[in-house]
Motif scaffolding. Sequence first.
Motif, PDB file in Angstrom:
ATOM      1  N   GLY A  70       0.783  -1.233   0.000  1.00 39.39           N
ATOM      2  CA  GLY A  70       0.000   0.000   0.000  1.00 39.39           C
ATOM      3  C   GLY A  70       0.810   1.274   0.000  1.00 39.39           C
ATOM      4  O   GLY A  70       0.245   2.361   0.027  1.00 39.39           O
ATOM      5  N   VAL A  71       2.139   1.186   0.014  1.00 40.68           N
ATOM      6  CA  VAL A  71       2.987   2.371   0.012  1.00 40.68           C
ATOM      7  C   VAL A  71       3.666   2.450  -1.346  1.00 40.68           C
ATOM      8  O   VAL A  71       4.331   1.516  -1.778  1.00 40.68           O
ATOM      9  CB  VAL A  71       4.055   2.310   1.134  1.00 40.68           C
ATOM     10  N   ALA A  72       3.512   3.591  -2.013  1.00 40.43           N
ATOM     11  CA  ALA A  72       4.126   3.768  -3.331  1.00 40.43           C
ATOM     12  C   ALA A  72       5.637   3.850  -3.213  1.00 40.43           C
ATOM     13  O   ALA A  72       6.140   4.508  -2.293  1.00 40.43           O
ATOM     14  CB  ALA A  72       3.577   5.038  -3.990  1.00 40.43           C
ATOM     15  N   PRO A  73       6.369   3.180  -4.090  1.00 42.44           N
ATOM     16  CA  PRO A  73       7.837   3.261  -4.039  1.00 42.44           C
ATOM     17  C   PRO A  73       8.296   4.656  -4.417  1.00 42.44           C
ATOM     18  O   PRO A  73       7.612   5.383  -5.135  1.00 42.44           O
ATOM     19  CB  PRO A  73       8.285   2.237  -5.076  1.00 42.44           C
ATOM     20  N   GLU A  74       9.471   5.038  -3.920  1.00 43.41           N
ATOM     21  CA  GLU A  74      10.052   6.331  -4.262  1.00 43.41           C
ATOM     22  C   GLU A  74      10.438   6.326  -5.729  1.00 43.41           C
ATOM     23  O   GLU A  74      10.884   5.317  -6.257  1.00 43.41           O
ATOM     24  CB  GLU A  74      11.300   6.596  -3.414  1.00 43.41           C
ATOM     25  N   ALA A  75      10.284   7.454  -6.356  1.00 45.75           N
ATOM     26  CA  ALA A  75      10.666   7.569  -7.775  1.00 45.75           C
ATOM     27  C   ALA A  75      12.173   7.636  -7.870  1.00 45.75           C
ATOM     28  O   ALA A  75      12.818   8.425  -7.195  1.00 45.75           O
ATOM     29  CB  ALA A  75      10.041   8.817  -8.377  1.00 45.75           C
ATOM     30  N   ALA A  76      12.742   6.776  -8.694  1.00 49.50           N
ATOM     31  CA  ALA A  76      14.196   6.793  -8.909  1.00 49.50           C
ATOM     32  C   ALA A  76      14.530   7.890  -9.907  1.00 49.50           C
ATOM     33  O   ALA A  76      13.791   8.111 -10.848  1.00 49.50           O
ATOM     34  CB  ALA A  76      14.660   5.445  -9.429  1.00 49.50           C
TER      35      ALA A  76
END
Length: 70
Positions: free
Chosen positions: A63-69
């Motif tokens: 449910g937590v969006a990954p950080e944008a690389a």
Amino acid sequence: MFVDRDHPLEELPEGLLAGFGTPELVLTLVLTPERRLARTDAATVLAALDEKGFYLQLPPQPGVAPEAAP
């Protein structure tokens, strides 16, 4: 966990090793700041290796969006 192959695992913080368990080598990478990684950028990993001697990457939380690389 990313570690520098030239530094013994015994130099890692005791609390980290206690919580992490027995380390086992699964992959060796040559990192450069430009290298693309799936969950973070290599420059971040290299900076952590210089500062702390390790970079701990945890699995994504549901449910937590990954950080944008970058």
